[in-house]
Design a protein around this motif. Structure first.
Motif, mmCIF file in Angstrom:
data_model
loop_
_atom_site.group_PDB
_atom_site.id
_atom_site.type_symbol
_atom_site.label_atom_id
_atom_site.label_comp_id
_atom_site.label_asym_id
_atom_site.label_seq_id
_atom_site.Cartn_x
_atom_site.Cartn_y
_atom_site.Cartn_z
ATOM 1 N N ASP A 154 23.148 112.040 -80.068
ATOM 2 C CA ASP A 154 21.856 111.428 -79.758
ATOM 3 C C ASP A 154 20.719 112.229 -80.374
ATOM 4 O OD1 ASP A 154 19.916 109.847 -78.585
ATOM 5 O OD2 ASP A 154 19.775 111.177 -76.843
ATOM 6 N N LYS A 155 19.793 111.516 -81.033
ATOM 7 C CA LYS A 155 18.659 112.209 -81.654
ATOM 8 C C LYS A 155 17.339 111.701 -81.103
ATOM 9 C CE LYS A 155 20.832 114.438 -85.220
ATOM 10 N NZ LYS A 155 21.878 114.964 -84.313
ATOM 11 N N SER A 156 17.342 111.123 -79.918
ATOM 12 C CA SER A 156 16.102 110.511 -79.425
ATOM 13 C C SER A 156 15.101 111.571 -79.000
ATOM 14 C CB SER A 156 16.394 109.569 -78.265
ATOM 15 O OG SER A 156 17.063 110.258 -77.251
ATOM 16 N N HIS A 157 13.814 111.249 -79.194
ATOM 17 C CA HIS A 157 12.762 112.208 -78.893
ATOM 18 C C HIS A 157 11.604 111.536 -78.185
ATOM 19 C CE1 HIS A 157 11.002 110.226 -82.266
ATOM 20 N NE2 HIS A 157 12.065 110.500 -82.974
ATOM 21 N N ASP A 203 23.395 114.736 -70.096
ATOM 22 C CA ASP A 203 22.777 115.306 -71.295
ATOM 23 C C ASP A 203 23.843 115.850 -72.246
ATOM 24 O OD1 ASP A 203 20.429 116.029 -72.803
ATOM 25 O OD2 ASP A 203 20.913 118.100 -72.321
ATOM 26 N N ASP A 204 24.850 116.513 -71.684
ATOM 27 C CA ASP A 204 25.967 117.011 -72.499
ATOM 28 C C ASP A 204 26.614 115.868 -73.270
ATOM 29 O OD1 ASP A 204 25.698 119.582 -71.696
ATOM 30 O OD2 ASP A 204 27.372 119.587 -70.280
ATOM 31 N N TYR A 221 24.336 114.486 -75.983
ATOM 32 C CA TYR A 221 24.187 115.456 -77.064
ATOM 33 C C TYR A 221 25.392 115.408 -77.992
ATOM 34 C CZ TYR A 221 24.308 120.034 -79.337
ATOM 35 O OH TYR A 221 24.400 121.051 -80.251
ATOM 36 N N ALA A 271 34.321 117.195 -87.453
ATOM 37 C CA ALA A 271 33.371 117.525 -88.516
ATOM 38 C C ALA A 271 34.042 118.305 -89.640
ATOM 39 C CB ALA A 271 32.208 118.317 -87.946
ATOM 40 N N LEU A 272 35.050 119.099 -89.277
ATOM 41 C CA LEU A 272 35.734 119.916 -90.285
ATOM 42 C C LEU A 272 36.680 119.091 -91.142
ATOM 43 C CD1 LEU A 272 36.638 123.083 -88.201
ATOM 44 C CD2 LEU A 272 34.978 122.931 -90.050
ATOM 45 N N PHE A 329 32.588 119.572 -71.421
ATOM 46 C CA PHE A 329 31.753 119.874 -72.590
ATOM 47 C C PHE A 329 32.553 120.649 -73.630
ATOM 48 C CE2 PHE A 329 28.800 122.610 -74.935
ATOM 49 C CZ PHE A 329 27.937 121.657 -75.429
ATOM 50 N N GLN A 359 33.707 119.185 -83.217
ATOM 51 C CA GLN A 359 33.681 120.163 -84.308
ATOM 52 C C GLN A 359 34.882 119.991 -85.216
ATOM 53 O OE1 GLN A 359 33.145 124.094 -82.783
ATOM 54 N NE2 GLN A 359 31.049 123.700 -82.151
ATOM 55 N N TRP A 402 14.870 108.810 -74.536
ATOM 56 C CA TRP A 402 15.625 109.977 -74.047
ATOM 57 C C TRP A 402 15.904 109.808 -72.554
ATOM 58 C CZ3 TRP A 402 15.542 113.885 -70.509
ATOM 59 C CH2 TRP A 402 16.267 115.059 -70.807
ATOM 60 N N TYR A 403 14.867 109.430 -71.837
ATOM 61 C CA TYR A 403 15.014 109.261 -70.386
ATOM 62 C C TYR A 403 15.828 108.018 -70.055
ATOM 63 C CZ TYR A 403 11.503 112.859 -69.812
ATOM 64 O OH TYR A 403 10.840 114.043 -69.845
ATOM 65 N N GLN A 440 22.796 117.565 -66.250
ATOM 66 C CA GLN A 440 23.492 118.358 -67.257
ATOM 67 C C GLN A 440 24.652 117.566 -67.852
ATOM 68 O OE1 GLN A 440 22.717 121.735 -68.045
ATOM 69 N NE2 GLN A 440 24.035 121.241 -69.769
#
Lengths: 199, 284
Positions: free
Chosen positions: B199-202, B191-192, B195, B133-134, B122, B130, B206-207, B188
């Motif tokens: 992923d933006k699922s809601h 999910d890590d 993430y 992104a910079l 992670f 990051q 998600w599952y 974990q």
């Protein structure tokens, strides 16, 4: 441990992970529970109004319900964004809330406009109370750290209570068996909240 | 034991002689002392975690994890066992009986390895994300599929270091008292990865996404165990093939609602939609 990085969206030239808020495991568990149940609640509220409109869509009261539904859509949208942001697991029972909410909305609407409004009054009073409990809990822990959540929940709470008042204005109390109907729905809502916090 | 006493002694010297009665009780007791003093400390000083008051305070978890880290060096010869933990404790300068701090023995060691590998994966992936992104926007971002494939590949390689003894660890982690933690660790990990992939699922997707990825990871792990190719190239190819098989499902961040609903609800949602359409009440 959860660390949230906020990117500076105001100035696209300077993309930085500006500030970082770190939550301990215990705090994360509280946030998880809150966002999960709120997301499920807004999802359910959406389906309730959808069910009401399916029955009352062509009656004069439709615009009132549509207005409330629009606000609920906005709330759901906010929580849809909070779920990935705070890395919260959405409730596993979404398909059930989908069906249950719609059936609740449609069946009360079949009692007439008053029935639908009585349902709104019952649901929104429970939700308002529930949001108030969350606000109290967050303020008691650390109001600065949870500023974003507090602002969102307060906004939702205010609008839900507005719906509650709208329901009363539109003759909710004239509904058949108003007392027992609302009590029944309130118990159901509290049960749903209890489950959605956990599953 | 004397060294362990010395390190923890500064916290509660008085109670120590009570603790010498039995080996396992002893370590549990020590742990309790440390944890108690920990909570006293927290209530006394509020939320000050700046470390300035912590000079003479030893965190039992950091002692534990340093013992387990050291124990990993002995896994190749001693397996995922109490002996390896004892050797690790010795390597840290504690008595070998410090292994009594780990009631689940080998399973504790395996779970620790799993967890710390998750964390290092992670951390390194997050640093890369990051950094990307910079940077300026003209450098191409890897596709979601490429990102996830790379993450799975890297994570499998961390485990591949212990290829010969890993089946033992897998067995230990299915033991009832460790299975829950092992499941959490796997959850974990996936999910890590999702993430960091953005992923933006809601909803139920998600599952679906996490279940698919966990499935791919577990099969790749099993494949790795019997992979005799140089530098695990076969495992990498295997992972690629799995992603090709499941391409549609895992590679898109926004799954169609109908698909995921069908995947997990057994068509419940679509039946519901049909019923609403038949009744003529579906809002347009």
């Amino acid at each position: 441990m959860l660390t949230l990085g906020y990117r500076n969206t105001l100035n696209p030239l300077k993309k930085r992970w500006l500030s970082q808020i770190t939550f301990t495991d215990k705090e994360k568990a509280i946030i998880d529970r809150m966002i999960r149940v709120d997301h499920a609640g807004e999802f359910g509220a959406n389906t309730i109004y959808q069910g009401q409109l399916a029955v009352l869509g062509k009656t004069p009261v439709a615009p009132v319900i549509e207005h409330m539904w629009e606000q609920e859509k906005e709330h759901l949208d906010i929580f849809n964004k909070l779920i990935p942001k705070y890395r919260v697991r959405p409730t596993a029972l979404l398909p059930i809330w989908n069906v249950a909410g719609w059936v609740l909305g449609a069946s009360t609407a079949m009692l007439g406009k008053e029935g639908a409004m009585a349902c709104t009054v019952a649901v929104e009073s429970v939700i308002g109370e529930h949001y108030n409990d969350q606000i109290r809990e967050l303020v008691a822990i650390n109001p600065d750290k949870y500023k974003e959540l507090l602002e969102i929940i307060t906004k939702c709470r205010d609008e839900e209570l507005e719906h509650h008042d709208t329901g009363l204005e539109h003759d909710a109390e004239q509904a058949p068996f108003y007392k027992s109907l609302t009590e029944f729905i309130k118990v159901g809502c509290k049960g749903a909240i209890w489950i959605a916090e956990r599953v | 034991m004397p060294t362990l006493y010395k390190t923890i002694g500064c916290i509660c010297r008085k109670s120590l002689h009570v603790a010498t009665k039995s080996q396992t009780k002893n370590s549990a007791y020590l742990q309790q002392i440390v944890e108690n003093s920990h909570s006293d400390y927290n209530t006394e000083h509020g939320n000050h975690n700046d470390g300035s008051h912590c000079d003479n305070h030893i965190d039992v978890n950091s002692v534990k994890s340093s013992i387990l880290d050291q124990a990993l060096l002995h896994v190749a010869e001693l397996g995922w066992s109490e002996q390896a933990i004892a050797a690790g404790a010795k390597g840290c300068g504690y008595s070998s009986s410090a292994s009594g701090m780990f009631p689940r023995k080998g399973a504790d060691l395996a779970l620790h390895f799993y967890q710390s590998s998750n964390k290092s994966l992670f951390d390194s992936l997050q640093a890369e994300v990051q950094e990307r992104a910079l940077r300026d926007d003209d450098t191409p971002k890897p596709s979601v599929q490429a990102f996830i494939m790379d993450a799975v590949d890297r994570r499998i390689r961390m485990t591949a270091v212990y290829q010969s003894t890993w089946p033992q660890a897998m067995g230990l982690m299915t033991h009832p008292n460790a299975a829950g933690d092992a499941f959490t660790n796997l959850g974990q990990l996936v999910d890590d990865i999702w993430y960091l992939a953005g992923d933006k699922s809601h909803d139920m997707s998600w599952y679906a996404k996490r279940a698919e990825l966990a499935f791919i990871y577990k099969t790749a792990e099993l494949f790795m165990l019997q992979d005799k190719s140089e530098d695990f190239t076969e495992t990498s190819k295997f992972i690629e093939r799995r992603f090709e098989d499941l391409g549609v499902v895992v590679t898109t961040l926004s799954l169609s609602k109908d698909f995921t609903a069908g995947f997990l609800n057994g068509g419940m949602q679509s039946m519901w939609t049909i019923a609403k359409n038949m009744a003529g009440v579906y809002p347009r």
